[in-house]
Every structure is written in structure tokens, then in C-alpha cells.
Design an enzyme around this catalytic site. Structure first.
Site, PDB file in Angstrom:
ATOM      1  N   ASP A  20     -11.712   0.306  -0.351  1.00 18.37           N
ATOM      2  CA  ASP A  20     -10.271   0.275  -0.597  1.00 18.37           C
ATOM      3  C   ASP A  20      -9.639   0.785   0.699  1.00 18.37           C
ATOM      4  O   ASP A  20      -8.983   1.819   0.721  1.00 18.37           O
ATOM      5  CB  ASP A  20      -9.914   1.168  -1.802  1.00 18.37           C
ATOM      6  CG  ASP A  20      -8.492   0.958  -2.290  1.00 18.37           C
ATOM      7  OD1 ASP A  20      -7.735   0.230  -1.621  1.00 18.37           O
ATOM      8  OD2 ASP A  20      -8.135   1.532  -3.336  1.00 18.37           O
TER       9      ASP A  20
ATOM     10  N   HIS B 138       2.792   0.164  -3.255  1.00 15.83           N
ATOM     11  CA  HIS B 138       3.199  -1.230  -3.452  1.00 15.83           C
ATOM     12  C   HIS B 138       4.659  -1.405  -3.881  1.00 15.83           C
ATOM     13  O   HIS B 138       4.969  -2.182  -4.793  1.00 15.83           O
ATOM     14  CB  HIS B 138       2.274  -1.900  -4.483  1.00 15.83           C
ATOM     15  CG  HIS B 138       0.856  -2.053  -4.018  1.00 15.83           C
ATOM     16  ND1 HIS B 138       0.495  -2.170  -2.703  1.00 15.83           N
ATOM     17  CD2 HIS B 138      -0.317  -2.132  -4.729  1.00 15.83           C
ATOM     18  CE1 HIS B 138      -0.821  -2.312  -2.602  1.00 15.83           C
ATOM     19  NE2 HIS B 138      -1.342  -2.274  -3.811  1.00 15.83           N
TER      20      HIS B 138
ATOM     21  N   ASN C  12       0.817  -1.199   0.000  1.00 18.91           N
ATOM     22  CA  ASN C  12       0.000   0.000   0.000  1.00 18.91           C
ATOM     23  C   ASN C  12       0.865   1.270   0.000  1.00 18.91           C
ATOM     24  O   ASN C  12       2.013   1.239  -0.395  1.00 18.91           O
ATOM     25  CB  ASN C  12      -1.063  -0.010   1.103  1.00 18.91           C
ATOM     26  CG  ASN C  12      -2.311   0.674   0.627  1.00 18.91           C
ATOM     27  OD1 ASN C  12      -2.372   1.894   0.622  1.00 18.91           O
ATOM     28  ND2 ASN C  12      -3.291  -0.077   0.155  1.00 18.91           N
ATOM     29  N   ARG C  13       0.257   2.391   0.412  1.00 19.47           N
ATOM     30  CA  ARG C  13       0.846   3.699   0.085  1.00 19.47           C
ATOM     31  C   ARG C  13       1.746   4.270   1.167  1.00 19.47           C
ATOM     32  O   ARG C  13       1.488   4.077   2.353  1.00 19.47           O
ATOM     33  CB  ARG C  13      -0.293   4.689  -0.197  1.00 19.47           C
ATOM     34  CG  ARG C  13      -1.056   4.319  -1.460  1.00 19.47           C
ATOM     35  CD  ARG C  13      -2.287   5.194  -1.679  1.00 19.47           C
ATOM     36  NE  ARG C  13      -2.903   4.838  -2.950  1.00 19.47           N
ATOM     37  CZ  ARG C  13      -3.697   3.774  -3.124  1.00 19.47           C
ATOM     38  NH1 ARG C  13      -3.999   2.987  -2.099  1.00 19.47           N
ATOM     39  NH2 ARG C  13      -4.199   3.495  -4.316  1.00 19.47           N
TER      40      ARG C  13
ATOM     41  N   GLU D 201      -5.813  -8.111   1.463  1.00 17.50           N
ATOM     42  CA  GLU D 201      -4.354  -8.028   1.586  1.00 17.50           C
ATOM     43  C   GLU D 201      -4.016  -7.849   3.062  1.00 17.50           C
ATOM     44  O   GLU D 201      -4.169  -6.759   3.604  1.00 17.50           O
ATOM     45  CB  GLU D 201      -3.851  -6.824   0.782  1.00 17.50           C
ATOM     46  CG  GLU D 201      -4.223  -6.849  -0.684  1.00 17.50           C
ATOM     47  CD  GLU D 201      -4.305  -5.439  -1.276  1.00 17.50           C
ATOM     48  OE1 GLU D 201      -3.276  -4.758  -1.343  1.00 17.50           O
ATOM     49  OE2 GLU D 201      -5.417  -5.020  -1.658  1.00 17.50           O
TER      50      GLU D 201
ATOM     51  N   HIS E 101      -1.256  -9.973  -3.242  1.00 19.13           N
ATOM     52  CA  HIS E 101      -2.313  -9.188  -3.887  1.00 19.13           C
ATOM     53  C   HIS E 101      -3.211 -10.050  -4.779  1.00 19.13           C
ATOM     54  O   HIS E 101      -3.550  -9.642  -5.900  1.00 19.13           O
ATOM     55  CB  HIS E 101      -1.692  -8.040  -4.674  1.00 19.13           C
ATOM     56  CG  HIS E 101      -2.534  -6.813  -4.751  1.00 19.13           C
ATOM     57  ND1 HIS E 101      -3.858  -6.843  -5.153  1.00 19.13           N
ATOM     58  CD2 HIS E 101      -2.255  -5.518  -4.467  1.00 19.13           C
ATOM     59  CE1 HIS E 101      -4.337  -5.617  -5.124  1.00 19.13           C
ATOM     60  NE2 HIS E 101      -3.394  -4.788  -4.707  1.00 19.13           N
ATOM     61  N   SER E 102      -3.611 -11.233  -4.295  1.00 18.23           N
ATOM     62  CA  SER E 102      -4.526 -12.058  -5.095  1.00 18.23           C
ATOM     63  C   SER E 102      -5.900 -11.405  -5.188  1.00 18.23           C
ATOM     64  O   SER E 102      -6.390 -10.815  -4.219  1.00 18.23           O
ATOM     65  CB  SER E 102      -4.658 -13.453  -4.480  1.00 18.23           C
ATOM     66  OG  SER E 102      -3.464 -14.176  -4.718  1.00 18.23           O
ATOM     67  N   TYR E 103      -6.479 -11.512  -6.375  1.00 16.68           N
ATOM     68  CA  TYR E 103      -7.832 -11.007  -6.628  1.00 16.68           C
ATOM     69  C   TYR E 103      -8.756 -12.223  -6.694  1.00 16.68           C
ATOM     70  O   TYR E 103      -8.636 -13.041  -7.602  1.00 16.68           O
ATOM     71  CB  TYR E 103      -7.886 -10.304  -7.991  1.00 16.68           C
ATOM     72  CG  TYR E 103      -7.310  -8.915  -8.039  1.00 16.68           C
ATOM     73  CD1 TYR E 103      -5.946  -8.685  -7.892  1.00 16.68           C
ATOM     74  CD2 TYR E 103      -8.138  -7.818  -8.292  1.00 16.68           C
ATOM     75  CE1 TYR E 103      -5.419  -7.405  -7.984  1.00 16.68           C
ATOM     76  CE2 TYR E 103      -7.617  -6.536  -8.388  1.00 16.68           C
ATOM     77  CZ  TYR E 103      -6.260  -6.334  -8.229  1.00 16.68           C
ATOM     78  OH  TYR E 103      -5.747  -5.067  -8.332  1.00 16.68           O
TER      79      TYR E 103
ATOM     80  N   GLN F 108      -6.260  -5.037   4.066  1.00 20.45           N
ATOM     81  CA  GLN F 108      -6.792  -4.092   3.089  1.00 20.45           C
ATOM     82  C   GLN F 108      -7.890  -4.806   2.317  1.00 20.45           C
ATOM     83  O   GLN F 108      -7.627  -5.806   1.636  1.00 20.45           O
ATOM     84  CB  GLN F 108      -5.681  -3.634   2.128  1.00 20.45           C
ATOM     85  CG  GLN F 108      -6.107  -2.577   1.125  1.00 20.45           C
ATOM     86  CD  GLN F 108      -6.055  -1.157   1.702  1.00 20.45           C
ATOM     87  OE1 GLN F 108      -5.556  -0.932   2.812  1.00 20.45           O
ATOM     88  NE2 GLN F 108      -6.562  -0.189   0.964  1.00 20.45           N
TER      89      GLN F 108
HETATM   90  C1  GLA Z   1      -4.431  -1.792  -3.396  1.00 14.72           C
HETATM   91  C2  GLA Z   1      -4.687  -0.343  -3.271  1.00 14.72           C
HETATM   92  C3  GLA Z   1      -5.616   0.078  -4.327  1.00 14.72           C
HETATM   93  C4  GLA Z   1      -5.064  -0.253  -5.678  1.00 14.72           C
HETATM   94  C5  GLA Z   1      -4.785  -1.703  -5.795  1.00 14.72           C
HETATM   95  C6  GLA Z   1      -4.111  -2.037  -7.083  1.00 14.72           C
HETATM   96  O1  GLA Z   1      -5.464  -2.543  -2.985  1.00 14.72           O
HETATM   97  O2  GLA Z   1      -5.162   0.029  -2.005  1.00 14.72           O
HETATM   98  O3  GLA Z   1      -5.881   1.433  -4.198  1.00 14.72           O
HETATM   99  O4  GLA Z   1      -3.874   0.448  -5.869  1.00 14.72           O
HETATM  100  O5  GLA Z   1      -3.967  -2.104  -4.713  1.00 14.72           O
HETATM  101  O6  GLA Z   1      -4.760  -1.507  -8.191  1.00 14.72           O
END
Ligand code: GLA
Length: 369
Positions: free
Chosen positions: A268, A125, A99-100, A333, A196-198, A305
């Protein structure tokens, strides 16, 4: 060799043939010509996880529905080249910092460190070439698990210290994908590793995830500003669309005009887990009614997350050419809080020489009738 010696050998062989197995093949080549391998772990029940040495990406994860039929429940690409495109970070190991980090900068021991700004004014990331874009060194552990190692050099992406990272993926016979993260450093540094699996429990490419029911074991979350940086407040979920302490459909309140939902374009956000002790504790449970698939997430991490694929916009064509539209998957996450290096009140993400970073997350699959 006496007969007495033969008996234990027979037992060992039986155990090995009925247990998990692993094999690998070439998945592709990096632009600089290095070979990327794809390892497949398979357990006794046929559950399968394929993991790439590039980014440590979980490329596919096949788990049974209530009839026993296996389905791939993670977004991704059949062809390695898909992973070289600008990232939604499908399935990848994220580091050094998940994350940020605000303004792509932080101060540690009085020194200011500058990172790459890849998300507006912020670093997201791991920066320009995070752990999702590097080649990991693989080692198969008795066919039951895949160990990936990576040495992130002092100064890489602006972070201090030579950071030695080991991630072990294990597929258990209880239909669990277990991820163990270990790291050591030779200089004070910060880190926040995650995956970061979707997920789409109906199967990747099978529409949106709004009808999935989710439970999150979190009384509080960290609200964000318009750059999705935590404001520092730890806010109660009570009476808000962020209250998942009882199961709710993901889509039930995602269209609400709650200021935080609007800022995130959906969910998010970092949810602070209600933890008991230091060990693995239940963070989340997601269920999908049609397939009957259930996923539980257990972790040693302090937070998760929850991201509802708000940035997916249908421009990505994934496995089998399927279009991955907005909210066609969700991520859980497990992590430390975003931007912790700039928030002394948040649990620390510092790692010092002589210490060992260790986190474990388990994604456990079952079905409900
Ligand atoms: C994380 C971030 C989102 C986005 C995704 C990737 O979950 O919090 O804002 O950046 O990764 O697209």
C-alpha cells in the site's frame, strides 16, 4: 446533391459504424433522487467499459483473454446502491486529493486549511464526500469517449478555490482505456487526481491476485509511518520486497517481515516512477498466466500507488453476489506522492489561477501466450 458530394459522406458513415460506440441507461438514483447514468463505450474489437456519472466510476471493463473470450476485470457492483455503501472506492475518480493528507491539514500561502478526518487522524481520498461520491455531468464525445465535468466549489471539503475538473474516458481500438484529467482554479489550491479501479486480470471475483506477475518501473518508493503517511524519505527498492523492476509474483514477498510490508498489511505504497521526459511513460505491467491477460499502465504522473486490496475482508458481495476477499484485486493509482502539501521536497501539487492541470493515464490490454 451531386454524386461528388456523396462519396465523402459514405466514407464518414463507414468509419463511424466500424469504430467505437457509446450508449447509456439509467443506473439508479441518488438518495436525493437525482438520476445516475451508466455510459457504455465499446470499441471495434468488442472491448467494453461502463462508466457511471456517480463518482465517474468504471463499473465494468471487459477485455479478451488469450482465446478472445471477454471477461470483466474490475471489482464493482451490478446495482448502483452498492456504490452508496462505505467505500473501498471501487473504480472511482479520486479527488481533490488522492491518498492521505496527514492530520487532515496543510498550509498554503500562509493559510492553514482543515479537511475532514476520514482515516484516523488523516484525510483520505478527498474527505467525507470526495469526487467518488459526487454526480458528474456527462457528455458523449462522438461516441468514442465520455467527458465528465464537475465544479468543486471554493471551500468544498475544506479545499480552497473553485476547481473546475474535466475527466475524459476514451476507449481506443488498441484496447486502451485512456483517462485524461484537466483542472483549473480561481484561487491557489492543491490537487491530486487518480482513478481507483481494482483489477483482477483473471476476472473479478476469481480469487486472489497473488499469482499475477507485476513489473513496476520504479527505483524508489516512499516509506510510510503507521498511519500510512510518507516519512519524507525516498528509499531505494534494491534488495527489498518493493523491487519489481523485474517481474515478480505479487504474492512472492507479500508475507515478508519487512517493516514496510507489515505497516501496509501488504503493499500500500507510493512508487516513484523512473520517468523519461514529460509524456506518457510506462509505469507498470501486470500479467495473469491462466487467462494470458496483460495490462500495461502508462502515465504522465510522477508516481503510482500500488495497493493489494489489504482492507478487503470478504464482507463485500460484488457483481453476481461474488465475495471479494482480501487481496482479490490490486490497484495501480497513478498520482503525485501522498501528503505532498506537507512535504515541500516532494513534487508540487499546487495549482494556481491561470495554470491548467493536465494528467493522462492509459491502461492498455493485450494477451500473452
Ligand atoms: C488507497 C489507500 C489504501 C486504502 C485504499 C482504499 O489505496 O492507500 O490505504 O485506503 O485506497 O481502501
Amino acid at each position: 446533391m451531386t454524386t461528388r458530394n456523396l462519396i465523402p459522406l459514405t466514407i464518414v458513415l463507414t468509419v463511424m459504424t466500424t469504430n467505437c460506440s457509446s450508449n447509456h441507461r439509467e443506473f439508479g438514483k441518488t438518495p436525493s433522487g437525482e438520476s445516475v447514468e451508466l455510459y457504455t463505450l465499446k470499441n471495434a474489437k468488442g472491448v467494453e467499459a461502463a462508466i457511471s456519472t456517480y463518482g465517474g466510476v468504471v463499473v465494468s471493463l471487459k477485455v479478451p483473454d488469450r482465446t478472445g473470450a471477454l471477461g470483466d476485470i474490475v471489482l464493482g457492483f451490478d446495482d448502483f446502491k452498492g456504490y452508496l455503501l462505505p467505500p473501498p472506492y471501487f473504480g472511482a475518480i479520486i479527488g481533490r486529493y488522492g491518498n492521505r493528507i496527514a492530520h487532515a491539514a496543510f498550509t498554503l500561502d500562509g493559510v492553514e486549511y482543515h479537511l475532514f478526518k476520514n482515516d484516523g487522524d488523516n484525510s483520505l481520498h478527498g474527505g467525507k464526500r470526495g469526487f467518488d461520491k459526487v454526480l458528474w455531468t456527462p457528455k458523449s464525445l462522438n461516441g468514442l469517449a465520455l467527458q465528465l465535468t464537475y465544479l468543486s466549489k471554493d471551500g468544498e471539503e475544506g479545499y480552497p478555490g473553485n476547481l473546475s475538473v474535466t475527466v475524459v474516458y476514451t476507449l481506443t481500438d488498441n484496447n486502451e482505456l485512456k483517462i485524461d484529467y484537466t483542472a483549473t482554479t480561481d484561487k491557489d489550491t492543491v490537487l491530486n487526481l487518480t482513478n481507483h479501479s481494482y483489477f483482477n486480470l483473471a476476472g473479478e471475483g476469481q480469487g486472489d491476485i497473488l499469482a499475477h506477475e507485476l513489473t513496476l518501473n520504479a527505483d524508489r518508493y516512499t516509506p510510510v509511518d503507521k498511519g500510512l503517511i510518507p516519512t519524507g524519505e525516498l528509499r531505494s527498492v534494491e534488495g527489498t520486497p518493493f523491487d519489481f523492476r523485474q517481474p515478480h509474483a505479487i504474492g512472492e514477498r507479500i508475507g515478508s517481515n519487512d517493516e514496510q510490508i507489515v505497516l501496509g498489511g501488504g503493499y500500500d505504497h507510493n512508487f516513484i516512477l523512473n520517468r523519461t521526459g514529460d509524456g506518457l511513460s510506462l509505469a507498470a505491467r501486470a500479467t495473469e498466466a491462466k487467462s494470458g491477460r496483460v495490462m500495461e499502465v502508462l502515465t504522465t504522473q510522477p508516481a503510482v500507488q500500488f495497493y493489494t486490496g489489504n482492507f478487503l475482508d470478504g464482507t463485500i458481495h460484488g457483481k453476481g453476489g461474488k465475495v471479494y476477499g482480501r487481496r482479490s484485486a490490486f490497484c495501480l493509482e497513478t498520482q503525485h506522492y501522498p501528503d505532498s502539501p506537507n512535504h515541500p521536497s516532494f513534487p508540487s501539487t499546487e495549482l494556481k489561477p491561470g495554470e491548467t492541470y493536465h494528467q493522462t493515464t492509459v491502461y492498455r490490454f493485450s494477451t500473452a501466450s
